[in-house]
Design a protein around this motif. Structure first.
Motif, PDB file in Angstrom:
ATOM      1  N   HIS A  44     -23.569 -25.305 -33.369  1.00 36.14           N
ATOM      2  CA  HIS A  44     -23.614 -24.310 -34.739  1.00 36.14           C
ATOM      3  C   HIS A  44     -24.948 -24.798 -35.613  1.00 36.14           C
ATOM      4  O   HIS A  44     -25.545 -23.819 -36.075  1.00 36.14           O
ATOM      5  N   GLU A  45     -25.078 -25.917 -35.731  1.00 32.96           N
ATOM      6  CA  GLU A  45     -26.084 -26.212 -36.555  1.00 32.96           C
ATOM      7  C   GLU A  45     -27.416 -26.574 -35.722  1.00 32.96           C
ATOM      8  O   GLU A  45     -28.812 -26.259 -36.526  1.00 32.96           O
ATOM      9  N   SER A  46     -27.770 -26.741 -34.462  1.00 32.11           N
ATOM     10  CA  SER A  46     -29.071 -27.034 -33.798  1.00 32.11           C
ATOM     11  C   SER A  46     -29.074 -25.713 -33.055  1.00 32.11           C
ATOM     12  O   SER A  46     -29.953 -25.642 -32.151  1.00 32.11           O
ATOM     13  N   SER A  57     -27.365 -18.996 -27.750  1.00 29.32           N
ATOM     14  CA  SER A  57     -27.518 -19.926 -28.576  1.00 29.32           C
ATOM     15  C   SER A  57     -26.553 -20.097 -29.668  1.00 29.32           C
ATOM     16  O   SER A  57     -26.177 -18.885 -30.354  1.00 29.32           O
ATOM     17  N   GLY A  58     -26.377 -21.269 -30.400  1.00 30.16           N
ATOM     18  CA  GLY A  58     -25.225 -21.215 -31.426  1.00 30.16           C
ATOM     19  C   GLY A  58     -23.809 -20.858 -30.957  1.00 30.16           C
ATOM     20  O   GLY A  58     -23.079 -20.736 -31.969  1.00 30.16           O
ATOM     21  N   GLU A  59     -23.636 -20.980 -29.644  1.00 31.97           N
ATOM     22  CA  GLU A  59     -22.177 -20.838 -29.293  1.00 31.97           C
ATOM     23  C   GLU A  59     -21.530 -22.086 -28.728  1.00 31.97           C
ATOM     24  O   GLU A  59     -22.084 -22.552 -27.745  1.00 31.97           O
ATOM     25  N   PHE A  60     -20.174 -22.135 -29.228  1.00 29.39           N
ATOM     26  CA  PHE A  60     -19.427 -23.196 -28.447  1.00 29.39           C
ATOM     27  C   PHE A  60     -18.397 -22.456 -27.582  1.00 29.39           C
ATOM     28  O   PHE A  60     -17.490 -21.964 -28.218  1.00 29.39           O
ATOM     29  N   ILE A  61     -18.136 -22.732 -26.316  1.00 31.11           N
ATOM     30  CA  ILE A  61     -17.289 -22.055 -25.443  1.00 31.11           C
ATOM     31  C   ILE A  61     -16.459 -23.037 -24.838  1.00 31.11           C
ATOM     32  O   ILE A  61     -16.901 -23.936 -24.287  1.00 31.11           O
ATOM     33  N   GLY A  62     -15.034 -22.708 -24.641  1.00 23.90           N
ATOM     34  CA  GLY A  62     -14.211 -23.837 -24.240  1.00 23.90           C
ATOM     35  C   GLY A  62     -13.562 -23.108 -22.920  1.00 23.90           C
ATOM     36  O   GLY A  62     -13.172 -21.753 -23.067  1.00 23.90           O
ATOM     37  N   ILE A  63     -13.273 -23.784 -21.902  1.00 20.69           N
ATOM     38  CA  ILE A  63     -12.653 -23.113 -20.729  1.00 20.69           C
ATOM     39  C   ILE A  63     -11.512 -24.121 -20.338  1.00 20.69           C
ATOM     40  O   ILE A  63     -11.796 -25.566 -20.238  1.00 20.69           O
ATOM     41  N   MET A 117     -32.209 -17.036 -34.636  1.00 19.68           N
ATOM     42  CA  MET A 117     -31.981 -15.863 -34.182  1.00 19.68           C
ATOM     43  C   MET A 117     -31.119 -16.227 -32.795  1.00 19.68           C
ATOM     44  O   MET A 117     -31.514 -17.035 -31.940  1.00 19.68           O
ATOM     45  N   ILE A 118     -30.126 -15.516 -32.636  1.00 22.00           N
ATOM     46  CA  ILE A 118     -29.397 -15.548 -31.438  1.00 22.00           C
ATOM     47  C   ILE A 118     -30.083 -15.105 -29.992  1.00 22.00           C
ATOM     48  O   ILE A 118     -30.679 -14.453 -30.100  1.00 22.00           O
ATOM     49  N   MET A 119     -29.979 -16.017 -29.025  1.00 19.33           N
ATOM     50  CA  MET A 119     -30.777 -15.965 -27.836  1.00 19.33           C
ATOM     51  C   MET A 119     -29.745 -16.095 -26.493  1.00 19.33           C
ATOM     52  O   MET A 119     -28.975 -17.054 -26.800  1.00 19.33           O
ATOM     53  N   ASN A 120     -29.686 -15.269 -25.727  1.00 15.49           N
ATOM     54  CA  ASN A 120     -29.138 -15.369 -24.637  1.00 15.49           C
ATOM     55  C   ASN A 120     -29.759 -16.570 -23.767  1.00 15.49           C
ATOM     56  O   ASN A 120     -30.882 -16.510 -23.299  1.00 15.49           O
TER      57      ASN A 120
END
Length: 225
Positions: free
Chosen positions: A191-193, A34-40, A1-4
């Motif tokens: 993504h996996e964890s 959760s599950g999010e990869f952000i680039g800046i 489940m996606i979580m903030n």
């Protein structure tokens, strides 16, 4: 489940006052799931590190609120913030910040000492193998290459199994091939964890592995995709 995991609401950071006032970070709204990869990305001095250190509770905002797992950070005591940093965040900084008198494997003891969370930590040997450090596990930082020191710092940051990983130029001392491997590793972790990962980089080629890209310029954070 996606979580903030983290949310910023109208957060800014100012230094000085009057004519010397500098707005290092303009009012910013931002969230990491959760599950999010952000680039800046963005030029030096644009406010990227200021943003990351505020998000990671390493410095306080001038105004605005930060919520970590729904808890209002601005209402926490210094002790509560410190506990939260050690138990929820993993930091990978430009300088590896390894303890010089501890071997690569002994670096994990620092995490054990300050962690109060009962969550299961990541397996030390698996981390060393994943980051190709098994052959230098008993070496001291002074005998490591720049890339090995950086990968050891990443292993230490991930060992506590944090929900949120903040990486400030994690590939700065790596060659192109190794940099791509490390970024893909961070993407897999997200993504996996189901971790939330934020990576600051000057190398825009590495942003292809991220889910969302933001540009920081003159203290303004703007989403690009």
């Amino acid at each position: 489940m996606i979580m903030n995991l983290v949310e910023m609401i109208n957060v800014n950071r100012q230094y000085g006052s009057g004519r010397t006032l500098v707005e290092a970070l303009h009012p910013t709204n931002f969230s990491l799931n959760s599950g999010e990869f952000i680039g800046i990305y963005g030029p030096s001095g644009s406010g990227k590190t200021t943003f990351l250190t505020i998000l990671g509770l390493l410095q306080s905002p001038t105004q605005g609120k930060i919520f970590v797992n729904g808890r209002d950070m601005t209402k926490m005591t210094s002790r509560e913030k410190t506990d939260l940093r050690f138990n929820k965040f993993g930091f990978v900084l430009q300088a590896s910040n390894l303890i010089p008198f501890l071997t690569v494997k002994e670096q994990f003891k620092v995490v054990d000492k300050f962690t109060t969370s009962r969550r299961r930590k990541m397996n030390q040997n698996e981390l060393l193998n994943l980051l190709d450090l098994q052959d230098v596990a008993h070496n001291y930082p002074s005998s490591l290459s720049g890339g090995e020191r950086q990968r050891a710092a990443i292993a230490r940051a991930l060992y506590n199994n944090p929900d949120i990983i903040l990486a400030d130029e994690p590939t700065a001392s790596l060659d192109s091939s190794r940099a791509e491997q490390v970024v893909q590793f961070l993407a897999n972790i997200a993504h996996e964890s189901q971790k939330g990962v934020i990576m600051i980089t000057h190398d825009t080629r590495l942003l292809a592995a991220t889910d969302h890209v933001y540009e920081m310029r003159d203290g303004f954070l703007r989403q690009q995709n």
